[in-house]
Write a protein that holds these residues in place. Structure first.
Motif, mmCIF file in Angstrom:
data_model
loop_
_atom_site.group_PDB
_atom_site.id
_atom_site.type_symbol
_atom_site.label_atom_id
_atom_site.label_comp_id
_atom_site.label_asym_id
_atom_site.label_seq_id
_atom_site.Cartn_x
_atom_site.Cartn_y
_atom_site.Cartn_z
ATOM 1 N N LEU A 15 22.637 -45.416 -26.728
ATOM 2 C CA LEU A 15 23.127 -44.583 -27.500
ATOM 3 C C LEU A 15 23.070 -45.117 -29.045
ATOM 4 C CD1 LEU A 15 24.325 -41.802 -28.363
ATOM 5 C CD2 LEU A 15 26.652 -42.831 -27.922
ATOM 6 N N LEU A 16 23.440 -46.372 -29.154
ATOM 7 C CA LEU A 16 23.308 -46.943 -30.621
ATOM 8 C C LEU A 16 21.977 -47.397 -30.821
ATOM 9 C CD1 LEU A 16 26.429 -49.656 -30.188
ATOM 10 C CD2 LEU A 16 26.232 -47.219 -31.499
ATOM 11 N N PHE A 17 21.087 -47.597 -29.827
ATOM 12 C CA PHE A 17 19.855 -47.796 -30.203
ATOM 13 C C PHE A 17 19.140 -46.766 -30.735
ATOM 14 C CE2 PHE A 17 15.210 -48.146 -29.169
ATOM 15 C CZ PHE A 17 14.932 -49.440 -29.620
ATOM 16 N N ILE A 18 19.581 -45.709 -29.938
ATOM 17 C CA ILE A 18 18.896 -44.269 -30.712
ATOM 18 C C ILE A 18 19.534 -44.101 -32.038
ATOM 19 C CG2 ILE A 18 19.111 -41.592 -30.651
ATOM 20 C CD1 ILE A 18 19.179 -41.971 -27.489
ATOM 21 N N LEU A 19 20.425 -44.231 -32.373
ATOM 22 C CA LEU A 19 20.999 -44.024 -33.789
ATOM 23 C C LEU A 19 20.288 -45.201 -34.772
ATOM 24 C CD1 LEU A 19 24.876 -43.587 -33.011
ATOM 25 C CD2 LEU A 19 23.208 -41.645 -33.625
ATOM 26 N N ARG A 20 20.300 -46.247 -34.279
ATOM 27 C CA ARG A 20 19.598 -47.388 -35.166
ATOM 28 C C ARG A 20 18.105 -47.204 -35.386
ATOM 29 N NH1 ARG A 20 17.800 -49.366 -38.423
ATOM 30 N NH2 ARG A 20 17.826 -51.580 -39.077
ATOM 31 N N LEU A 21 17.359 -46.629 -34.439
ATOM 32 C CA LEU A 21 15.950 -46.232 -34.693
ATOM 33 C C LEU A 21 15.943 -45.037 -35.405
ATOM 34 C CD1 LEU A 21 13.403 -47.473 -33.569
ATOM 35 C CD2 LEU A 21 13.224 -45.717 -31.952
ATOM 36 N N GLY A 22 16.691 -44.260 -35.698
ATOM 37 C CA GLY A 22 16.642 -43.114 -36.547
ATOM 38 C C GLY A 22 16.841 -43.451 -38.052
ATOM 39 N N SER A 23 17.362 -44.688 -38.327
ATOM 40 C CA SER A 23 17.670 -45.412 -39.674
ATOM 41 C C SER A 23 16.370 -46.400 -39.949
ATOM 42 C CB SER A 23 18.898 -45.651 -39.960
ATOM 43 O OG SER A 23 19.302 -46.500 -39.187
ATOM 44 N N VAL A 24 15.408 -46.173 -39.075
ATOM 45 C CA VAL A 24 14.327 -47.275 -39.257
ATOM 46 C C VAL A 24 13.936 -47.447 -40.775
ATOM 47 C CG1 VAL A 24 12.314 -46.040 -38.689
ATOM 48 C CG2 VAL A 24 12.164 -48.276 -38.217
ATOM 49 N N LEU A 25 14.013 -46.296 -41.436
ATOM 50 C CA LEU A 25 13.394 -46.542 -42.921
ATOM 51 C C LEU A 25 14.475 -47.027 -43.842
ATOM 52 C CD1 LEU A 25 10.882 -43.460 -43.348
ATOM 53 C CD2 LEU A 25 10.304 -45.786 -42.716
ATOM 54 N N ASP A 26 15.896 -47.142 -43.281
ATOM 55 C CA ASP A 26 16.896 -47.689 -44.293
ATOM 56 C C ASP A 26 16.764 -49.132 -43.883
ATOM 57 O OD1 ASP A 26 17.743 -45.224 -45.182
ATOM 58 O OD2 ASP A 26 18.790 -44.907 -43.568
ATOM 59 N N ALA A 27 16.282 -50.012 -44.953
ATOM 60 C CA ALA A 27 16.184 -51.394 -44.764
ATOM 61 C C ALA A 27 17.164 -52.129 -45.452
ATOM 62 C CB ALA A 27 14.831 -52.040 -45.128
ATOM 63 N N GLY A 28 18.186 -51.498 -45.821
ATOM 64 C CA GLY A 28 19.232 -52.037 -46.602
ATOM 65 C C GLY A 28 19.219 -52.255 -47.915
ATOM 66 N N PHE A 29 19.475 -51.179 -48.779
ATOM 67 C CA PHE A 29 19.475 -50.985 -50.067
ATOM 68 C C PHE A 29 20.295 -51.985 -51.116
ATOM 69 C CE2 PHE A 29 21.225 -49.109 -54.024
ATOM 70 C CZ PHE A 29 19.886 -49.122 -54.923
ATOM 71 N N ASP A 30 21.572 -52.223 -50.750
ATOM 72 C CA ASP A 30 22.631 -52.992 -51.266
ATOM 73 C C ASP A 30 22.054 -54.284 -51.138
ATOM 74 O OD1 ASP A 30 24.027 -50.957 -52.025
ATOM 75 O OD2 ASP A 30 25.434 -51.135 -50.596
ATOM 76 N N GLN A 31 21.766 -54.674 -50.110
ATOM 77 C CA GLN A 31 21.441 -56.040 -49.998
ATOM 78 C C GLN A 31 19.969 -56.436 -50.550
ATOM 79 O OE1 GLN A 31 20.122 -57.022 -45.697
ATOM 80 N NE2 GLN A 31 20.214 -59.075 -45.821
ATOM 81 N N VAL A 32 18.956 -55.808 -50.414
ATOM 82 C CA VAL A 32 17.849 -55.949 -51.027
ATOM 83 C C VAL A 32 17.869 -55.906 -52.675
ATOM 84 C CG1 VAL A 32 15.265 -55.351 -51.390
ATOM 85 C CG2 VAL A 32 16.462 -55.215 -49.065
ATOM 86 N N LEU A 33 18.624 -54.952 -52.930
ATOM 87 C CA LEU A 33 18.894 -54.937 -54.462
ATOM 88 C C LEU A 33 19.474 -56.141 -55.112
ATOM 89 C CD1 LEU A 33 18.416 -53.141 -56.989
ATOM 90 C CD2 LEU A 33 20.822 -52.045 -56.596
ATOM 91 N N ASN A 34 20.553 -56.579 -54.355
ATOM 92 C CA ASN A 34 21.047 -57.759 -54.738
ATOM 93 C C ASN A 34 20.587 -59.268 -54.598
ATOM 94 O OD1 ASN A 34 24.126 -56.715 -56.024
ATOM 95 N ND2 ASN A 34 23.637 -55.786 -54.117
#
Length: 327
Positions: free
Chosen positions: A247-266
């Motif tokens: 279940l968590l893998f399905i949800l995680r794969l759904g956000s595959v194009l979210d690479a971590g905006f806050d982390q990368v930006l900082n």
């Protein structure tokens, strides 16, 4: 004396009466809602939150198909069809590079970051001293509650090539200092490891809850059969929490194009744009700083469509493999 047969008309009328007396599905559903009306009243703030912040912004999707001008507003801006999508896919010199960076960083997070909470939860579950177990949980949860603004400052200080503790230890070993944050060759490694450090403890909460629901009788039976701790983990623990993992893998794969905006930006800088620039930072830079709202709305719509398709695909595959999906 034999009884006279009942006429078909009488049977039909009785069946019709029974059908009339049977409540409809709508009335049964409405009775269920009335019975649980106070629970739905408690649910009202959550529903309002979703209406305002999840479904309300869908109004702005039309910007992806318009040439938005602030003076004209959303409704009065002219329609341009798929012009912005054509620019992204066929004319933009940076889009596919940014898309590649996003997919690579996100898959690194999935490959190395997704199993990390599972492994940590299994290790914490093996701790027999309650106080030590609570201290371990608290220490691993702690980084989650700090923003990336704070954590990025800590990381930059620790990883500094001149004054950082990490590079001081590397130099003691006789090696050259490493520019973890400024060198494109090490930036993704730094990004993924720091992301795991921040979220691994928080991710264990669900897995520890799933582990707590496993019946102790299974372990007792395994011990009587001569199974050691490794075999118990392999044949009891992991199969028991597998539905949660799927279940968590399905949800995680759904956000595959979210690479971590806050982390990368900082953490990123012009020196690492080549490997660090992702879709979210592109949207921030082009949309908010250059005011190209229509173009960046098209990027956001593209992300959401891909995420929706991935969720449907992984849910379908999990059901084919005999596991429970989202729906």
């Amino acid at each position: 004396m034999t009884s006279s047969p009942v006429s078909p008309d009488v049977d039909g009328s009785k069946a019709a009466i029974r059908r009339e007396k049977r409540p409809s599905k709508f009335s049964e559903t409405w009775k269920g809602y009335k019975k649980c009306r106070y629970l739905f009243l408690l649910l009202t703030p959550v529903l309002l939150w979703y209406v305002v912040f999840a479904y309300g912004p869908l109004y702005g999707i039309q910007l992806a198909f318009k040439d938005f001008k602030m003076i004209d507003g959303v409704w009065s801006s002219p329609w341009v069809g798929v012009k912005h999508f054509e620019f992204l896919f066929f004319q933009s010199p940076d889009f596919f590079k940014i898309l590649r960076n996003t997919i690579i960083i996100s898959f690194y997070h999935i490959i190395f970051g997704f199993p990390a909470p599972i492994v940590l939860a299994l290790l914490i579950n093996e701790i027999r001293l309650p106080k030590f177990k609570k201290i371990t949980q608290s220490l691993t949860y702690l980084p989650h509650f700090f923003s990336w603004v704070i954590l990025s400052g800590i990381l930059i200080t620790l990883l500094s090539p001149s004054t950082g503790v990490v590079n001081y230890l590397i130099q003691l070993a006789g090696l050259e200092p490493i520019y973890f944050v400024g060198d494109p060759n090490y930036f993704r490694f730094t990004l993924v490891t720091s992301g795991i450090w921040k979220e691994v403890g928080w991710g264990t909460i669900i897995y520890l809850a799933a582990l707590a629901g496993i019946s102790p009788d299974l372990y007792e039976a395994a011990v009587m059969d001569g199974a050691n701790r490794w075999k118990q983990t392999l044949h009891i623990t992991l199969p028991s929490i597998l539905p949660v993992i799927v279940l968590l893998f399905i949800l995680r794969l759904g956000s595959v194009l979210d690479a971590g905006f806050d982390q990368v930006l900082n953490l990123y800088s012009p020196a690492t744009y080549e490997v660090a620039d992702i879709l979210d930072t592109y949207v921030y830079r082009v949309g908010l700083q250059n005011f190209q709202f229509s173009l960046t709305t098209a990027v956001g719509l593209f992300k959401n469509v891909v995420a929706f398709c991935l969720v449907l695909f992984t849910n379908f595959i999990s059901k084919k493999l005999g596991q429970e999906g989202l729906f």
